[in-house]
Scaffold this active site. Structure first.
Site, PDB file in Angstrom:
ATOM      1  N   ASP A  84      58.599   6.389  39.058  1.00  0.00           N
ATOM      2  CA  ASP A  84      57.239   6.463  38.529  1.00  0.00           C
ATOM      3  C   ASP A  84      57.280   7.227  37.220  1.00  0.00           C
ATOM      4  O   ASP A  84      58.353   7.681  36.803  1.00  0.00           O
ATOM      5  CB  ASP A  84      56.268   7.097  39.545  1.00  0.00           C
ATOM      6  CG  ASP A  84      54.881   6.452  39.440  1.00  0.00           C
ATOM      7  OD1 ASP A  84      54.309   6.453  38.334  1.00  0.00           O
ATOM      8  OD2 ASP A  84      54.387   5.932  40.452  1.00  0.00           O
TER       9      ASP A  84
ATOM     10  N   HIS B 150      54.152   2.335  35.214  1.00  0.00           N
ATOM     11  CA  HIS B 150      54.573   3.513  35.991  1.00  0.00           C
ATOM     12  C   HIS B 150      56.055   3.778  35.742  1.00  0.00           C
ATOM     13  O   HIS B 150      56.805   4.095  36.678  1.00  0.00           O
ATOM     14  CB  HIS B 150      54.325   3.300  37.494  1.00  0.00           C
ATOM     15  CG  HIS B 150      52.890   3.506  37.902  1.00  0.00           C
ATOM     16  ND1 HIS B 150      52.284   4.742  37.906  1.00  0.00           N
ATOM     17  CD2 HIS B 150      51.950   2.630  38.333  1.00  0.00           C
ATOM     18  CE1 HIS B 150      51.020   4.617  38.331  1.00  0.00           C
ATOM     19  NE2 HIS B 150      50.790   3.348  38.586  1.00  0.00           N
TER      20      HIS B 150
ATOM     21  N   GLU C 210      48.836  -1.262  38.289  1.00  0.00           N
ATOM     22  CA  GLU C 210      48.189  -0.426  37.279  1.00  0.00           C
ATOM     23  C   GLU C 210      48.818  -0.483  35.877  1.00  0.00           C
ATOM     24  O   GLU C 210      48.939   0.542  35.214  1.00  0.00           O
ATOM     25  CB  GLU C 210      48.129   1.033  37.770  1.00  0.00           C
ATOM     26  CG  GLU C 210      47.321   1.164  39.040  1.00  0.00           C
ATOM     27  CD  GLU C 210      47.174   2.609  39.529  1.00  0.00           C
ATOM     28  OE1 GLU C 210      46.089   2.926  40.016  1.00  0.00           O
ATOM     29  OE2 GLU C 210      48.124   3.398  39.427  1.00  0.00           O
TER      30      GLU C 210
ATOM     31  N   TYR D  48      45.733   5.979  53.068  1.00  0.00           N
ATOM     32  CA  TYR D  48      46.202   6.874  52.010  1.00  0.00           C
ATOM     33  C   TYR D  48      46.237   8.306  52.519  1.00  0.00           C
ATOM     34  O   TYR D  48      45.218   8.965  52.628  1.00  0.00           O
ATOM     35  CB  TYR D  48      45.356   6.694  50.735  1.00  0.00           C
ATOM     36  CG  TYR D  48      45.969   5.625  49.866  1.00  0.00           C
ATOM     37  CD1 TYR D  48      46.522   4.487  50.459  1.00  0.00           C
ATOM     38  CD2 TYR D  48      46.082   5.765  48.485  1.00  0.00           C
ATOM     39  CE1 TYR D  48      47.153   3.522  49.700  1.00  0.00           C
ATOM     40  CE2 TYR D  48      46.698   4.788  47.716  1.00  0.00           C
ATOM     41  CZ  TYR D  48      47.233   3.678  48.330  1.00  0.00           C
ATOM     42  OH  TYR D  48      47.860   2.717  47.581  1.00  0.00           O
TER      43      TYR D  48
HETATM   44  C1  TNX Z   1      47.229   4.529  42.932  1.00  0.00           C
HETATM   45  S1  TNX Z   1      48.451   2.806  45.130  1.00  0.00           S
HETATM   46  C2  TNX Z   1      48.560   4.298  42.710  1.00  0.00           C
HETATM   47  C3  TNX Z   1      49.499   5.442  42.661  1.00  0.00           C
HETATM   48  C4  TNX Z   1      48.792   6.749  42.793  1.00  0.00           C
HETATM   49  C5  TNX Z   1      47.738   6.626  43.871  1.00  0.00           C
HETATM   50  C6  TNX Z   1      47.040   7.898  44.188  1.00  0.00           C
HETATM   51  C7  TNX Z   1      49.158   2.339  43.848  1.00  0.00           C
HETATM   52  C8  TNX Z   1      49.849   1.073  43.954  1.00  0.00           C
HETATM   53  N1  TNX Z   1      49.107   3.051  42.711  1.00  0.00           N
HETATM   54  O1  TNX Z   1      50.239   5.388  41.479  1.00  0.00           O
HETATM   55  O2  TNX Z   1      49.714   7.725  43.099  1.00  0.00           O
HETATM   56  O3  TNX Z   1      46.792   5.679  43.465  1.00  0.00           O
HETATM   57  O4  TNX Z   1      46.257   7.781  45.355  1.00  0.00           O
END
Ligand code: TNX
Length: 777
Positions: A205, A280, A347, A438
């Site tokens: 990440d 990431h 993301e 989560y």
């Molecule tokens: C979203 S869940 C993310 C993570 C973060 C998380 C925090 C996901 C695929 N991506 O990078 O750590 O939210 O809750």
């Protein structure tokens, strides 16, 4: 043997048997606290008593490994070294019988006073049968030192058990904070004890690259280390320049990872590596800047904390990006024999892709219409590569955007929508919705919990999880492989904290993915999980007792101008006792049974009593009465449908919100000001008005930039009596604040409060204004 010798053996046997402790206990259903709950179970009379002479029957070496944890446990608590033998004696043994007709991971367990038999197709089922035996044994079997005076006896029982889902997972994020081999191995032990079988390692990440890649040493030389800003809130850490040397971090060598994988295999746990792409990956592009867009990309540093939006991503145009990723994956696939390779995919903010000449060229050549399709191209290309190596690709639900790769498995995290969609397209899915899975979310009343990322996922909520969701046909449901908890570690710096977030929520999740849906029963689970707590304690696990915390809810009564306060606890039939005012809280305090009426400023203390003993933290609160309490309020600008608190009188119910903005005590306005009028009814003398607000800049909640108080006798003509202005200040922490405005005593019937929304967010996005109370004194 001579007759004499025969007689001697007979006498010896009698004496030995005579020396053994006798089974005395009468077992009842209440003694059986197996978790996750087995599919079928029948309790018979009598029990099997473990002794120093109990034999473990093994027909091949790998079975020794399966037995090992039970053998170790007896060594710890009794000093016995239970012996492995090849053929069964006449009694007092555990045997493992192969049975090909049983489904994968299933087992049957037959305990009789004479011996124990476990049947299974292979070691997975044997292991789970033995884990069940462990939970039938007295809790002190978990002790790390000798325990005296315990009969190691289990009830005679027959169990027929198998998992509901084949993917029962936990994800550990090793990037945001690093966790070492020992912690990972101890987590694997716990996964097996909960009959969970997937450990998903988030190895890459922005804030750290955690896997040794021999061909690209800078990934760990540079990417595994960040400037230590651990003393600052995650989202307030300062940005780091390219090349700044970091001290916080670490990584797992290939040798260590192989050891983890082998250990996990012995516990029926498959380790699935996640190598994030295309976003990431700041840690990777900090090491190799040429992986970013453009010809001479600006180098970046490994960030010490939150990065949003994520724009420093791999270039999707350059061939060298794919060459790099393929080389990385070749090494990854040599370490991890898993059927699946997780490629992340979440993301990505693709602003660079829109303008990078390499990406534009790629889009043109491949006839891709937008950057979503370019991401889809990226993932499909990686899938092809992964497939040619005999593996399957799994990714976060963003991989649906722009078209799903042909054989991809989707991990649905943004709710269950992605999972539904993928299943209806005929793809396999793993459900991990934020709402239930989560484990980085809060699990108790926020003010009583360590800082977390937000959200609210208490034990009972996890227990409501179901990977098969409404709207799925039988055919879709067949594509649901199972469910998984995700522990993102932005706010989780230590193994102890990680345990706190995992246990006992993993027990709730385990039951949702293992046990038949029909057997789900929160009341029953809450009894069993309390026994598990004792096991955790003996194992030295820092588990959360948040389910014991008391929380309140309140209702304002406009007619009687009173507040009714209800106290609750997650577990049913809790013995809550409370004190109003000063006085000491003990097991003689008043027992809470019905909501408490309150009509003046009151201090409350309450506690949960288990077997007459105060358990968990004491709940303390003060309800402050003021002149607006339970008075009607009119909103000139209506609050958002998403945050309606307990309705319009949320701001006059004397109940204050917490930093958990979902706690139901907040009204909120998005990109808009607040304007409301409190009707005091008769004329009242007032000298101060305060507006209760919150700031939590991460999710876009900002303090007002201005608060104004106006009064009126007729509700039409208002006169300003005071204002406060406050400029925006960057702030990483969630904070509560009352904007209080004092003035000379005035008589009035109406009080109007206006609060100005920040409106322009420094990082873009909407701006929320949150208000929980208008306090009039
Ligand atoms: C979203 S869940 C993310 C993570 C973060 C998380 C925090 C996901 C695929 N991506 O990078 O750590 O939210 O809750």
């Amino acid at each position: 043997m001579s007759q004499k010798a025969h007689l001697l053996v007979f006498i010896l046997t009698i004496t030995l048997v005579g020396c053994q402790p006798k089974s005395t206990k009468v077992f009842t259903e209440d003694d059986i606290t197996i978790l996750p709950k087995p599919k079928e179970l029948q309790l018979n009379s009598g029990g099997f008593l473990f002794t120093e002479n109990t034999k473990l029957i093994v027909s091949k070496d790998s079975q020794k490994e399966v037995f090992q944890f039970i053998k170790n446990a007896f060594k710890n608590v009794s000093g016995w070294d239970l012996e492995f033998v090849e053929s069964a004696p006449s009694k007092n043994y555990i045997q493992l019988n192969l049975d090909d007709t049983l489904p994968d991971e299933a087992y049957t367990l037959a305990v009789t006073s004479n011996h124990i038999t476990i049947k299974a197709k292979d070691n997975a089922g044997f292991l789970y049968g033995l884990e069940t035996i462990r939970q039938l044994l007295p809790e002190s079997i978990e002790s790390k030192s000798i325990v005296n005076g315990v009969n190691w006896e289990i009830p005679n029982i027959s169990v027929n058990d198998e998992p509901r889902f084949k993917w029962r997972g936990l994800m550990l994020d090793l990037s945001r904070h690093f966790f070492d081999k020992e912690y990972i191995k101890s987590t694997i032990d716990q996964l097996a004890a909960h009959k969970m079988n997937v450990l998903h390692l988030h190895l890459v990440d922005d804030q750290g690259w955690r896997i040794e890649i021999k061909k690209y040493p800078k990934l760990t030389d540079v990417g595994a280390w960040r400037v230590d800003q651990e003393d600052l809130h995650w989202n307030s850490r300062l940005s780091v320049k390219a090349g700044e040397k970091g001290k916080y971090g670490g990584f797992l060598t290939q040798e260590e990872l192989k050891e983890i994988v082998a250990y996990a295999a012995s516990k029926n746990v498959e380790v699935i590596p996640e190598i994030e792409m295309p976003a990431h990956v700041t840690s990777a592009v900090a090491a190799y800047p040429e992986l970013m867009c453009f010809d001479n990309p600006e180098p970046v540093g490994v960030p010490s904390g939150g990065v949003w939006p994520i724009t420093d991503i791999y270039c999707a145009g350059k061939e060298s990006t794919f060459e790099f990723l393929e080389n990385v994956l070749i090494e990854v696939m040599e370490i991890f024999p898993s059927k699946y390779i997780h490629i992340g995919g979440d993301e990505a903010t693709k602003t660079n892709w829109k303008i990078c000449p390499h990406c534009k060229k790629r889009m043109k050549n491949e006839k891709l219409h937008d950057v979503e399709e370019l991401q889809s191209y990226f993932i499909k290309r990686m899938e092809k590569f992964i497939n040619t190596h005999g593996k399957k690709l799994v990714g976060w639900d963003e991989i649906l955007e722009g078209g799903l790769a042909p054989d991809a498995t989707v991990m649905s995290w943004r709710g269950v929508k992605g999972g539904l969609e993928a299943a209806s397209q005929g793809h396999d899915v793993v459900m991990t919705p934020g709402s239930h899975c989560y484990f980085d979310h809060y699990q108790g009343p926020q003010d009583d919990e360590p800082l977390a990322i937000g959200g609210y996922t208490p034990l009972s909520k996890v227990y409501e999880f179901d990977p098969v969701v409404e709207g799925m046909s039988e055919e879709d449901a067949a594509h649901v492989l199972g469910g998984q908890a995700n522990l993102w570690s932005e706010y989780i710096p230590t193994p102890e904290h990680s345990q706190y977030m995992i246990y006992p929520r993993i027990a709730a999740l385990a039951e949702t993915v293992w046990s038949p849906k029909e057997s789900r029963d929160w009341g029953d689970f809450s009894n069993r999980v309390k026994h598990l707590f004792k096991r955790y304690e003996l194992q030295g696990i820092n588990y959360a007792q948040s389910a014991y915390l008391i929380s309140k809810s309140t209702e304002a009564n406009l007619d009687t101008k009173t507040i009714t306060l209800s106290l609750q606890n997650e577990f049913p039939k809790a013995d809550i006792r409370y004190v109003l005012g000063e006085g000491e809280l003990n097991d003689d305090s008043k027992k809470y049974s019905t909501p408490i009426k309150i009509n003046s400023t009151t201090n409350i203390k309450a506690g949960l009593f288990l077997d007459g003993k105060l358990s968990g933290k004491v709940f303390k609160d003060t309800i402050v009465f003021h002149k607006a309490v339970a008075h009607p309020i009119e909103y000139i600008k209506k609050y958002s449908d998403s945050y309606q608190g307990v309705g319009p009188y949320t701001l006059t119910n004397a109940v204050r919100g917490t930093t958990n903005f979902h706690d139901g005590q907040w009204l909120a306005w998005l990109d808009d000001d607040m304007e409301a009028i409190v009707e005091l009814g008769e004329e009242k003398t007032i000298s101060q008005v305060a507006l209760g607000t919150m700031e939590n800049q991460g999710p876009g909640i900002y303090f007002p930039t201005k608060v104004e108080v106006l009064i009126s006798m007729d509700g039409k003509v208002f006169e300003t009596v005071g204002t406060i202005e406050r400029a925006y200040v960057k702030n990483g922490n969630p904070v509560l604040k009352d904007f209080a405005i004092s003035f000379e005593e005035r008589n009035t019937k109406y009080v109007k409060v206006k609060a100005t929304n920040l409106k322009k967010a420094p990082n873009g996005g909407g701006t929320w204004l949150f208000v929980d109370e208008i306090v009039i004194k």
